[in-house]
Structure formats: structure tokens, C-alpha cells
Write a protein that holds these residues in place. Structure first.
Motif, PDB file in Angstrom:
ATOM      1  N   ILE A 418      63.321 -15.136 -13.694  1.00 30.38           N
ATOM      2  CA  ILE A 418      63.890 -15.494 -15.113  1.00 30.38           C
ATOM      3  C   ILE A 418      63.510 -17.078 -15.503  1.00 30.38           C
ATOM      4  CG2 ILE A 418      65.757 -15.454 -16.630  1.00 30.38           C
ATOM      5  CD1 ILE A 418      64.861 -12.636 -15.851  1.00 30.38           C
ATOM      6  N   ARG A 419      63.779 -17.869 -14.541  1.00 23.28           N
ATOM      7  CA  ARG A 419      63.695 -19.306 -14.882  1.00 23.28           C
ATOM      8  C   ARG A 419      62.052 -19.385 -15.160  1.00 23.28           C
ATOM      9  NH1 ARG A 419      65.173 -21.442 -10.443  1.00 23.28           N
ATOM     10  NH2 ARG A 419      67.416 -21.690 -11.116  1.00 23.28           N
ATOM     11  N   ASN A 420      61.373 -18.808 -14.308  1.00 21.82           N
ATOM     12  CA  ASN A 420      59.888 -19.043 -14.616  1.00 21.82           C
ATOM     13  C   ASN A 420      59.331 -18.438 -15.773  1.00 21.82           C
ATOM     14  OD1 ASN A 420      59.320 -20.322 -12.095  1.00 21.82           O
ATOM     15  ND2 ASN A 420      59.137 -18.571 -10.859  1.00 21.82           N
ATOM     16  N   ALA A 421      59.854 -17.280 -16.063  1.00 18.98           N
ATOM     17  CA  ALA A 421      59.429 -16.688 -17.503  1.00 18.98           C
ATOM     18  C   ALA A 421      59.800 -17.414 -18.586  1.00 18.98           C
ATOM     19  CB  ALA A 421      60.100 -15.128 -17.263  1.00 18.98           C
ATOM     20  N   LEU A 422      60.925 -17.919 -18.535  1.00 18.75           N
ATOM     21  CA  LEU A 422      61.521 -18.932 -19.789  1.00 18.75           C
ATOM     22  C   LEU A 422      60.758 -19.995 -19.755  1.00 18.75           C
ATOM     23  CD1 LEU A 422      65.239 -18.628 -19.214  1.00 18.75           C
ATOM     24  CD2 LEU A 422      63.900 -17.552 -21.011  1.00 18.75           C
ATOM     25  N   MET A 423      60.089 -20.782 -18.704  1.00 23.44           N
ATOM     26  CA  MET A 423      59.364 -22.000 -18.763  1.00 23.44           C
ATOM     27  C   MET A 423      57.992 -21.660 -19.340  1.00 23.44           C
ATOM     28  SD  MET A 423      60.171 -23.372 -14.972  1.00 23.44           S
ATOM     29  CE  MET A 423      58.903 -24.854 -15.142  1.00 23.44           C
ATOM     30  N   ARG A 424      57.632 -20.300 -19.166  1.00 28.55           N
ATOM     31  CA  ARG A 424      56.516 -19.976 -19.980  1.00 28.55           C
ATOM     32  C   ARG A 424      56.379 -19.791 -21.429  1.00 28.55           C
ATOM     33  NH1 ARG A 424      55.980 -16.271 -15.630  1.00 28.55           N
ATOM     34  NH2 ARG A 424      56.029 -14.418 -17.132  1.00 28.55           N
ATOM     35  N   MET A 425      57.669 -19.849 -21.876  1.00 29.56           N
ATOM     36  CA  MET A 425      57.688 -19.713 -23.391  1.00 29.56           C
ATOM     37  C   MET A 425      57.266 -20.613 -24.511  1.00 29.56           C
ATOM     38  SD  MET A 425      61.471 -17.758 -23.688  1.00 29.56           S
ATOM     39  CE  MET A 425      61.625 -18.035 -25.568  1.00 29.56           C
ATOM     40  N   ASP A 426      56.586 -20.557 -25.113  1.00 27.49           N
ATOM     41  CA  ASP A 426      55.705 -21.660 -25.964  1.00 27.49           C
ATOM     42  C   ASP A 426      56.321 -21.906 -27.304  1.00 27.49           C
ATOM     43  OD1 ASP A 426      54.794 -19.392 -27.021  1.00 27.49           O
ATOM     44  OD2 ASP A 426      52.728 -19.705 -26.652  1.00 27.49           O
ATOM     45  N   VAL A 427      57.682 -21.059 -27.392  1.00 25.96           N
ATOM     46  CA  VAL A 427      58.357 -21.385 -28.806  1.00 25.96           C
ATOM     47  C   VAL A 427      59.632 -21.359 -28.423  1.00 25.96           C
ATOM     48  CG1 VAL A 427      56.571 -20.112 -30.194  1.00 25.96           C
ATOM     49  CG2 VAL A 427      58.440 -18.965 -29.366  1.00 25.96           C
ATOM     50  N   ILE A 428      60.695 -21.912 -29.337  1.00 25.55           N
ATOM     51  CA  ILE A 428      62.056 -21.938 -29.149  1.00 25.55           C
ATOM     52  C   ILE A 428      62.785 -20.494 -29.693  1.00 25.55           C
ATOM     53  CG2 ILE A 428      64.214 -23.157 -29.699  1.00 25.55           C
ATOM     54  CD1 ILE A 428      62.701 -25.765 -29.606  1.00 25.55           C
ATOM     55  N   GLU A 429      63.227 -19.459 -29.122  1.00 29.67           N
ATOM     56  CA  GLU A 429      63.733 -18.254 -29.705  1.00 29.67           C
ATOM     57  C   GLU A 429      65.255 -18.348 -29.379  1.00 29.67           C
ATOM     58  OE1 GLU A 429      62.686 -15.427 -31.157  1.00 29.67           O
ATOM     59  OE2 GLU A 429      60.911 -15.994 -31.714  1.00 29.67           O
ATOM     60  N   GLN A 430      66.037 -18.164 -30.364  1.00 31.20           N
ATOM     61  CA  GLN A 430      67.401 -17.711 -29.971  1.00 31.20           C
ATOM     62  C   GLN A 430      67.549 -16.608 -29.115  1.00 31.20           C
ATOM     63  OE1 GLN A 430      69.755 -17.225 -33.388  1.00 31.20           O
ATOM     64  NE2 GLN A 430      71.837 -17.194 -32.470  1.00 31.20           N
ATOM     65  N   ASN A 431      66.942 -15.448 -29.373  1.00 32.62           N
ATOM     66  CA  ASN A 431      67.044 -14.167 -28.510  1.00 32.62           C
ATOM     67  C   ASN A 431      66.017 -14.369 -27.538  1.00 32.62           C
ATOM     68  OD1 ASN A 431      69.549 -13.431 -29.981  1.00 32.62           O
ATOM     69  ND2 ASN A 431      68.117 -12.238 -31.383  1.00 32.62           N
ATOM     70  N   ARG A 432      66.162 -15.147 -26.388  1.00 31.15           N
ATOM     71  CA  ARG A 432      65.033 -15.314 -25.569  1.00 31.15           C
ATOM     72  C   ARG A 432      64.855 -13.926 -24.877  1.00 31.15           C
ATOM     73  NH1 ARG A 432      67.358 -20.207 -22.249  1.00 31.15           N
ATOM     74  NH2 ARG A 432      69.209 -18.864 -22.701  1.00 31.15           N
ATOM     75  N   PHE A 433      65.759 -13.163 -24.452  1.00 30.47           N
ATOM     76  CA  PHE A 433      65.577 -11.866 -23.655  1.00 30.47           C
ATOM     77  C   PHE A 433      64.451 -11.056 -24.331  1.00 30.47           C
ATOM     78  CE2 PHE A 433      66.510  -7.359 -22.919  1.00 30.47           C
ATOM     79  CZ  PHE A 433      66.440  -7.312 -21.612  1.00 30.47           C
ATOM     80  N   TRP A 434      64.901 -10.819 -25.780  1.00 31.05           N
ATOM     81  CA  TRP A 434      64.113 -10.140 -26.440  1.00 31.05           C
ATOM     82  C   TRP A 434      62.436 -10.410 -26.694  1.00 31.05           C
ATOM     83  CZ3 TRP A 434      65.687  -5.133 -26.237  1.00 31.05           C
ATOM     84  CH2 TRP A 434      67.207  -5.008 -25.999  1.00 31.05           C
ATOM     85  N   TYR A 435      62.434 -11.854 -26.537  1.00 30.80           N
ATOM     86  CA  TYR A 435      61.171 -12.608 -26.841  1.00 30.80           C
ATOM     87  C   TYR A 435      60.388 -12.023 -25.594  1.00 30.80           C
ATOM     88  CZ  TYR A 435      57.727 -15.824 -27.024  1.00 30.80           C
ATOM     89  OH  TYR A 435      56.456 -16.650 -27.116  1.00 30.80           O
ATOM     90  N   LEU A 436      61.033 -12.114 -24.197  1.00 27.53           N
ATOM     91  CA  LEU A 436      60.402 -12.097 -23.153  1.00 27.53           C
ATOM     92  C   LEU A 436      59.876 -10.589 -22.991  1.00 27.53           C
ATOM     93  CD1 LEU A 436      62.795 -13.920 -20.439  1.00 27.53           C
ATOM     94  CD2 LEU A 436      60.607 -14.738 -21.485  1.00 27.53           C
ATOM     95  N   VAL A 437      60.850  -9.633 -23.642  1.00 29.93           N
ATOM     96  CA  VAL A 437      60.588  -8.266 -23.373  1.00 29.93           C
ATOM     97  C   VAL A 437      59.224  -7.953 -24.457  1.00 29.93           C
ATOM     98  CG1 VAL A 437      61.115  -5.826 -24.103  1.00 29.93           C
ATOM     99  CG2 VAL A 437      62.702  -7.322 -22.879  1.00 29.93           C
ATOM    100  N   LYS A 438      59.156  -8.406 -25.612  1.00 28.90           N
ATOM    101  CA  LYS A 438      58.141  -8.035 -26.468  1.00 28.90           C
ATOM    102  C   LYS A 438      56.923  -8.645 -25.870  1.00 28.90           C
ATOM    103  CE  LYS A 438      61.116  -8.721 -30.722  1.00 28.90           C
ATOM    104  NZ  LYS A 438      61.665  -9.518 -31.790  1.00 28.90           N
ATOM    105  N   ASN A 439      56.884  -9.816 -25.229  1.00 27.57           N
ATOM    106  CA  ASN A 439      55.606 -10.505 -24.787  1.00 27.57           C
ATOM    107  C   ASN A 439      55.284 -10.128 -23.350  1.00 27.57           C
ATOM    108  OD1 ASN A 439      54.814 -12.388 -27.208  1.00 27.57           O
ATOM    109  ND2 ASN A 439      57.100 -12.489 -27.115  1.00 27.57           N
ATOM    110  N   ASP A 440      55.834  -9.076 -22.915  1.00 23.76           N
ATOM    111  CA  ASP A 440      55.422  -8.558 -21.318  1.00 23.76           C
ATOM    112  C   ASP A 440      55.668  -9.861 -20.500  1.00 23.76           C
ATOM    113  OD1 ASP A 440      54.931  -6.716 -19.664  1.00 23.76           O
ATOM    114  OD2 ASP A 440      52.808  -6.895 -19.985  1.00 23.76           O
ATOM    115  N   MET A 441      56.650 -10.499 -20.471  1.00 27.03           N
ATOM    116  CA  MET A 441      56.881 -11.755 -19.694  1.00 27.03           C
ATOM    117  C   MET A 441      57.736 -11.238 -18.567  1.00 27.03           C
ATOM    118  SD  MET A 441      56.633 -14.523 -22.663  1.00 27.03           S
ATOM    119  CE  MET A 441      56.822 -15.888 -21.425  1.00 27.03           C
TER     120      MET A 441
END
Length: 475
Positions: A418-441
Motif C-alpha cells: 500500500i505504501r509503495n502504491a501511494l508513493m506512485r500517486m502523482d496527484v493529491i487525492e482526498q479519497n486515495r483508496f478509490w484513486y488506486l482502484v480507478k488507476n489499477d495501482m
């Protein structure tokens, strides 16, 4: 079928071996049926399997390949007299086989014998899981386990990845336990190998799903019957839709025949509500998440229905206590269904990997959160103490991510992924879980793990809608 292998090259040249069994494993392993001491041969190189149509040869991912008459061979039928080599330039054998042993004098079959043989060959094997969904199989080897690659997949914690195999060579049926953690039982007796007959009952693990053995349909149904089987559900769906029925108001028997999108709509609606309850509100749930949740709703009301029903019954003992402890820790009560999916509320459940108890703690994690795990005592099986430890663990995960959905995902996949997936996020999202799901991360297993919990929650909080008894907390 008797199979004979004669070495025509290598140090065993001239040696001839005979087998009268449904499967022959070839490899360098001493445990292989045909063990060949050669560096070119892989530990488990290939497997010969007797099927109704003939002798089937499968390469098992060997390093140097399997060759039939000089041609590279992955899987397929071989003929009597074919030459099989294990790696180019490796040991080579000639394969011969017959339907009965050559040394056995043929017996003239009576009319009754011939009728019985034709009936056996023309029937599929019917496996009925927990009195629910039925599956038909052609003669051959049928693998049962938790792995999605198995012929019959049972996604439950007490089932090993590849748990057992059934060999169906009409008219004989046999089963073999594949060194599973929780064992295989036939008619209540634990077995290593056993002959089966129609009407027998198989239990996968002492408290696992039950499989009934029966006769299936003939291999090839008449064209009219096959067309009718395809058209009837379509006609039924059209008639129901035309009458203006909606999914949420139908009895469960009718629901399963309705159009797919109506179930997706209902699940999507419930997921939107649950996302708000868990503090990660989402007005539109990603399609992949909805589809995975629907998949587990189907499983829990289909081939895993028996397991789900038993889990509902077992949850009556602990659900109230678990909810109270979650509330006391300031956590959403919905986390009670994490234990439902992990163990089916069986406090003694043990996974093949060694996880144990309601919350399926591994020994090291259990000790980290204050549980005693040694040769004399294992507090993972203590429902109250393990729930107290689980509350601490979930609270720690929430404090780390400030998200209950990410905490739920991390419970399955671990902190690192989970930490590695969050580090790959290139935007600041409030609902980070759903961002990871939408972007297949997220890791594939995690993409399915959280929907599995949601599916259990959707059914268990309104079980009557899905044909189960009233929810334990509502009784």
C-alpha cells in the motif's frame, strides 16, 4: 489402460517399465512415478494422464521442454508408438499402451457388461457443492483447491491452494489428497486416497465445503435440448423485464435469472452507502470494484452458499462481541465482516500458510499485538483476545493512512504494497483508496479482497433478500 515406457536412449536404454494407473508423473524427483536421473530432466518434467479419448501428455513448465517425435510439445494426446524425449538430446522413450494389459486374456463381455460400459463412458461426473451449484466434468483429472487455475475452485481459508484431485476414468472414480493442510474426508473418514462411487460425500477439510458425487448428463445432448437450455433463460428474462419487475423486489430464485446490470445497480447503490459509512465517500464506484463485488455475491450465494450459511450461523456466537469491541476502539462496526471473510467466524480456522483464529493472524503479527503464541498456548484461538489484538492492528493501520478503506486493504496485502502504491500517486487525492482502484495501482489479490468483504457485508446485513436466514444481529 496399461502404459509401457521403453528407454531408447540414455543410460537406461533397453529398460522397459509398465504402469496401470490414471496418471504418471515424469521427472528427476525420487517421488516421480517415472524417475529419471538426468540434469536435462526437470524435477517435475511432464505428466501422462489417461483420458476417455486416449493418453494425454502435458509439459509441466520444464526447463528444457518435452518433445514428441522430434517436435516441441506443450500438451496434447500422444499415440501408441510415439517417441518422447525430455529435452533436446535428453533421455528418450517409446510409449506404447493398450486399453487392457497385454498379458490378460480378453474376456468376452456379456450384453449387460457392454451396456454398463457404454453408460459409464457416456456420462459426465456431477459434483454438487454444499447442496447448491452443480458442476459437470468429462473423464480425466479434476483438481480441487483455492487456486483459480483449479478445475473446481473453492475460495475458502480452510481449502489448500491445490487441495485434492479426482480421477474419473469410467467406470472408476478415485480421489487423492494432495498433502492439504486440513485434509480430505470421504463419508466422514479422512483419506489419503480412496475409491469413490455415485452417492458418496467428500468434505474438503473437517469443517469445509461438502461435495456430492453424482451422474451427470451425457457428453453430447441433442441439438434441440442444447438450444432450449440457451433460449429458456433468455425468454424468462425478457418476460420478467416486460412485466416491469425490478431486481430488489424479486425472490432470490428469480433474481439469479434477471439481467446482469440490475444486480450491478443494486450492488453499486449499496457500495455508495458503505463508502460513506467507512469515511471514504464515493458517488460513483469504479466498475471493476462493482464487478468484483458482484462476483463474490454470486459465489457466496452459489457454489460457496453452504460455507456462507455455516459462517452466518457461527457468527451468532461472536458477532455481538466483535461489534462492541470495534465500537469501543472507535472503529466502524463494518470491520466485523473482515473476520467473516478471513475465517468464516471459526475461531479454530487454520490456513495452509499458518494463519489462525477469527482474524487469521500469523504468529509474528499476533505476538506484535500482545497475543501469546507458543507450543503451550495459542491465544489466536481466543475470540475475545484476538479481537482485541485485531482492533489494535486496524487502529494502527487507520492512523497510518487516515483511511478505513486503505486499512482494510492493508490488512490483506501488508504495509509495504500500500505504501509503495501511494508513493506512485502523482496527484493529491482526498479519497486515495478509490484513486488506486480507478488507476489499477493495487495488487490483484487486494483488488478482490475488499470487494469480497463488501459482498459478505451486503448479503449478511440483509440475508433474507438473498435466501438466507435472518441476520444474527437482528434476531
Amino acid at each position: 489402460m496399461e502404459i509401457a515406457f521403453e528407454f531408447i536412449s540414455g543410460e537406461n536404454t533397453g529398460k522397459r517399465l509398465k504402469f496401470n494407473q490414471s496418471s504418471v508423473l515424469v521427472g528427476r524427483s525420487e517421488d516421480a512415478d517415472l524417475s529419471i536421473n538426468s540434469d536435462i530432466v526437470s524435477y517435475e518434467h511432464c505428466r501422462f494422464t489417461v483420458k476417455a479419448e486416449g493418453l494425454y501428455l502435458s509439459d509441466l513448465g520444464s526447463s528444457n521442454g518435452t518433445f514428441v517425435n522430434g517436435n516441441h510439445h506443450n500438451s496434447g494426446f500422444v499415440s501408441s508408438g510415439d517417441h518422447v524425449s525430455f529435452g533436446q538430446g535428453g533421455p528418450e522413450i517409446e510409449v506404447t499402451f493398450s486399453e487392457s494389459g497385454r498379458s490378460e486374456k480378453p474376456r468376452k463381455r456379456s450384453s449387460a457388461d457392454r451396456t454398463q460400459m457404454v453408460q459409464a463412458v457416456s456420462k459426465k461426473l456431477l459434483l454438487k457443492v454444499d447442496g447448491g451449484e452443480s458442476y459437470e466434468f468429462l473423464p480425466g483429472r479434476i483438481e480441487i483447491g483455492r487456486d483459480s487455475a483449479c478445475d473446481l475452485t473453492l475460495d475458502m481459508p480452510m481449502v489448500s491452494r491445490i487441495h485434492a484431485e479426482i480421477n474419473y476414468i469410467p467406470p472408476t472414480i478415485s480421489i487423492k489428497d494432495l498433502d492439504s493442510t486440513n485434509g480430505t474426508y470421504v463419508n466422514g473418514e479422512r483419506i489419503t486416497t480412496a475409491a469413490l462411487k455415485f452417492g458418496d460425500s467428500i468434505m474438503i477439510g473437517e469443517k469445509g465445503p461438502q461435495i456430492g458425487i453424482g451422474e451427470g448428463a451425457k457428453f453430447r445432448r441433442p441439438l434441440f435440448t442444447r438450444l432450449l437450455k440457451v433460449l429458456l433463460p433468455i425468454i424468462f428474462v425478457v418476460l420478467l423485464a416486460g412485466a416491469g419487475y425490478r431486481y430488489v423486489y424479486q425472490p432470490w430464485e428469480e433474481k439469479r435469472s434477471l439481467a446482469r446490470q440490475t444486480l450491478q445497480e443494486y450492488v453499486s447503490y449499496r457500495l455508495i452507502r458503505l463508502s460513506k459509512d467507512l469515511g471514504d465517500p464515493q458517488n460513483e464506484i469504479p466498475l471493476i470494484f462493482v464487478e468484483n463485488t458482484v462476483k463474490y455475491v454470486d459465489k457466496f450465494t452459489g457454489n460457496l452458499r453452504g460455507w456462507f450459511e455455516r459462517s452466518l450461523e457461527r457468527s451468532e456466537m461472536h458477532m455481538g462481541m466483535v461489534r462492541r469491541m470495534l465500537r469501543g476502539a472507535g472503529l466502524p462496526e463494518e470491520f466485523a465482516y473482515l473476520a467473516f471473510v478471513e475465517s468464516g467466524y471459526d475461531s479454530t480456522a487454520t490456513s495452509p500458510a499458518g494463519a489462525r483464529g477469527l482474524w487469521q493472524f500469523m504468529p509474528a503479527t499476533a505476538r506484535d499485538f500482545g497475543l501469546t503464541v507458543n507450543n503451550d498456548m495459542d491465544e489466536r484461538v481466543n475470540a475475545k483476545k484476538s479481537t482485541e489484538a485485531a482492533c489494535k492492528y486496524i487502529k494502527q493501520l487507520y492512523n497510518l493512512y487516515n483511511s478505513y478503506m486503505l486499512a482494510m486493504a492493508s490488512y490483506n496485502t501488508g504495509l509495504g504494497r500500500i505504501r509503495n502504491a501511494l508513493m506512485r500517486m502523482d496527484v493529491i487525492e482526498q479519497n486515495r483508496f478509490w484513486y488506486l482502484v480507478k488507476n489499477d495501482m493495487l495488487h490483484n489479490e487486494t483488488v478482490e479482497y475488499v470487494p469480497k468483504i463488501m459482498a459478505a457485508m451486503i448479503i449478511a446485513t440483509d440475508p433474507v433478500k438473498f435466501g438466507f436466514s435472518e441476520a444474527p444481529e437482528k434476531k
